[in-house]
Design an enzyme around this catalytic site. Sequence first.
Site, PDB file in Angstrom:
ATOM      1  CD  GLU A 184      -3.241   0.638   2.082  1.00  0.00           C
ATOM      2  OE1 GLU A 184      -4.330   0.164   1.720  1.00  0.00           O
ATOM      3  OE2 GLU A 184      -3.006   0.932   3.261  1.00  0.00           O
TER       4      GLU A 184
ATOM      5  CG  HIS B 143       7.083 -29.835   3.463  1.00  0.00           C
ATOM      6  ND1 HIS B 143       7.714 -31.023   3.161  1.00  0.00           N
ATOM      7  CD2 HIS B 143       7.775 -29.302   4.505  1.00  0.00           C
ATOM      8  CE1 HIS B 143       8.706 -31.211   4.012  1.00  0.00           C
ATOM      9  NE2 HIS B 143       8.769 -30.185   4.817  1.00  0.00           N
TER      10      HIS B 143
ATOM     11  CE  LYS C 239     -11.614   2.086   0.907  1.00  0.00           C
ATOM     12  NZ  LYS C 239     -11.096   3.091   1.822  1.00  0.00           N
TER      13      LYS C 239
HETATM   14  O1  LIG Z   1      -9.039   2.540   9.545  1.00  0.00           O
HETATM   15  P1  LIG Z   1      -9.949   2.704   8.379  1.00  0.00           P
HETATM   16  O2  LIG Z   1     -10.199   4.131   8.039  1.00  0.00           O
HETATM   17  O3  LIG Z   1     -11.229   1.947   8.592  1.00  0.00           O
HETATM   18  O4  LIG Z   1      -9.229   2.106   7.120  1.00  0.00           O
HETATM   19  C1  LIG Z   1      -8.878   0.755   7.040  1.00  0.00           C
HETATM   20  C2  LIG Z   1      -7.930   0.522   5.897  1.00  0.00           C
HETATM   21  O5  LIG Z   1      -8.527   0.919   4.683  1.00  0.00           O
HETATM   22  C3  LIG Z   1      -7.579   1.589   3.868  1.00  0.00           C
HETATM   23  O6  LIG Z   1      -7.875   2.934   3.891  1.00  0.00           O
HETATM   24  C4  LIG Z   1      -7.616   1.084   2.464  1.00  0.00           C
HETATM   25  O7  LIG Z   1      -8.897   1.056   1.982  1.00  0.00           O
HETATM   26  C5  LIG Z   1      -6.252   1.310   4.546  1.00  0.00           C
HETATM   27  O8  LIG Z   1      -5.304   2.225   4.198  1.00  0.00           O
HETATM   28  C6  LIG Z   1      -6.648   1.286   5.956  1.00  0.00           C
HETATM   29  O9  LIG Z   1      -5.695   0.686   6.777  1.00  0.00           O
END
Ligand SMILES: O=P(O)(O)OC[C@H]1O[C@](O)(CO)[C@@H](O)[C@@H]1O
Length: 522
Positions: free
Chosen positions: A320, A349, A453
């Site tokens: 990331e 394995h 998303k």
């Molecule tokens: O803590 P949040 O805002 O729920 O985000 C969870 C995760 O989602 C992300 O934003 C990625 O979608 C990550 O960078 C982060 O760790």
Amino acid sequence: MSSWNRFKKYYYQNAALGLSLDISRIPFPDDFLASKEGAIQKAFADMGALEKGAISNPDEQRMVGHYWLRAPQLAPTKDLSNEISSTLNSIKDFAAKVHSGAIKAPGGAKFTHVLVIGIGGSALGPQFVNHALGQPGIDKMAVTFFDNTDPDGIDYVLGTLSGHLATTLAIVISKSGGTAETRNGQLEAAAAFKAAGLDYTKHYVAVTGAGSKLEQTAIKENWIARFPMWDWVGGRTSELCAVGLLPAALQGLDIQAMLDGAAAIDVVTRSTKTSENPAALLALMWYYATNGVGAKDMVVLPYKDRLLLFSRYLQQLVMESLGKELDLNGKVVNQGIAVYGNKGSTDQHAYVQQLREGVNNFFVTFIEVLKDRSGKSLEVEPGITAGDYLQGFYLGTRDALSEKDRSSVTITLPDVSARTIGILIGLYERVVGFYASLVGINAYHQPGVEAGKKAAGGVIALKLKLDAALKSAAGKPQTAEALATSVGGNPELTFKILEHLAANGSVKKTPAANVFDSTYSA
Ligand SMILES: O=P(O)(O)OC[C@H]1O[C@](O)(CO)[C@@H](O)[C@@H]1O
């Protein structure tokens, strides 16, 4: 140069930390480190500025402050230092009160279990630490996780909490406070508490950013406690703030030792002398091994079961952070290093066959832990223990790979303890930062995750339209294509949604010889 001489030449050891690093099996030429000295000095300077509070995450206009979490005195303002210290104190205080029963479950009994609800950086660090340091049956509290929106996965975890919900503390962790998977977990857990006749608000704690939706809910519903998540801490570097420290403290782990370990490696990795800086050496090895363009993957092979989840944790931290389309000048670079792994010798394995004989598109990070277990070990053969075998398999695999020109580095630790876990976390946070400077990218944002998303939001909207269309068709069977046309939706997505609804009994499917002639009705 013989391999022994090369090993001696490039073996880094810090006795005070108990950390060693062997980079001799990355086949860089002797002038490589000198040739990158200017670039790594620039990385040191970038890191120095970052630690002083520069806006090192330019897209989001944010400071990057995870190093202050274990050295609050280094935060750029007194207010920030105080906030970090007081939050740490309140985490310790809260955990002590839960353990003593001063904060107790509504029925009057002590809380016995913790359910962490979070995803990504709000789960991976806590899961890694939980597994690395936990002692089931001995820990002060047992910690479990909802780290997804999979209903069956949620039921599985709820099953493990069966009979214990009345004494379960649920920590909802989300920096943004708006992550759908976490919100769903929060609602699912609340429903489980309600079904057990319990008031979930008396079981809930929030870890989130100021003003987030999650914070608003926690305030409105008067949850037991709230802990902050600051905008200058990224999710993937949040293990040493409330995100990781609160669950670990409740579990009964030594969070101060974890912080001290991270602080100690930070001191060492602030050195601007490359040969004395293990984070710089590792970043340079990543650069050499991957040609600075992610040409090879990183296979993480800890020879220690306790470090099983480290590769998953690293996967987010590295991918990331480094997996970026654009560099800091806006040029398309498609950077990154793919990370995968599990543990040795188990993987011998499984996929090690390909590592030795298949496509040479990786370098290995071996992690060796010197201490086998607390207490004496059984001799499985005269004079030989299971731990001797584990080391034998590590050394044997490393040699077998070297023979075939497969590169590797080895990190050696004395043991798996709160301190060494802090050291590992701190080490890799800084390697990622240095590597990002070497390749000129912003390691602290994640613009790429938004696309998925957004698209998921479109799928949910289409599902609602289809529900309405099926209802208004009053039982009339229709093909996916016809339904897609009627709601103006994408036919492939419509088909996939209808198949999911049919499998869950929400629509009636009448199969046809040609799958796409199948019909669906309410
Ligand atoms: O803590 P949040 O805002 O729920 O985000 C969870 C995760 O989602 C992300 O934003 C990625 O979608 C990550 O960078 C982060 O760790």
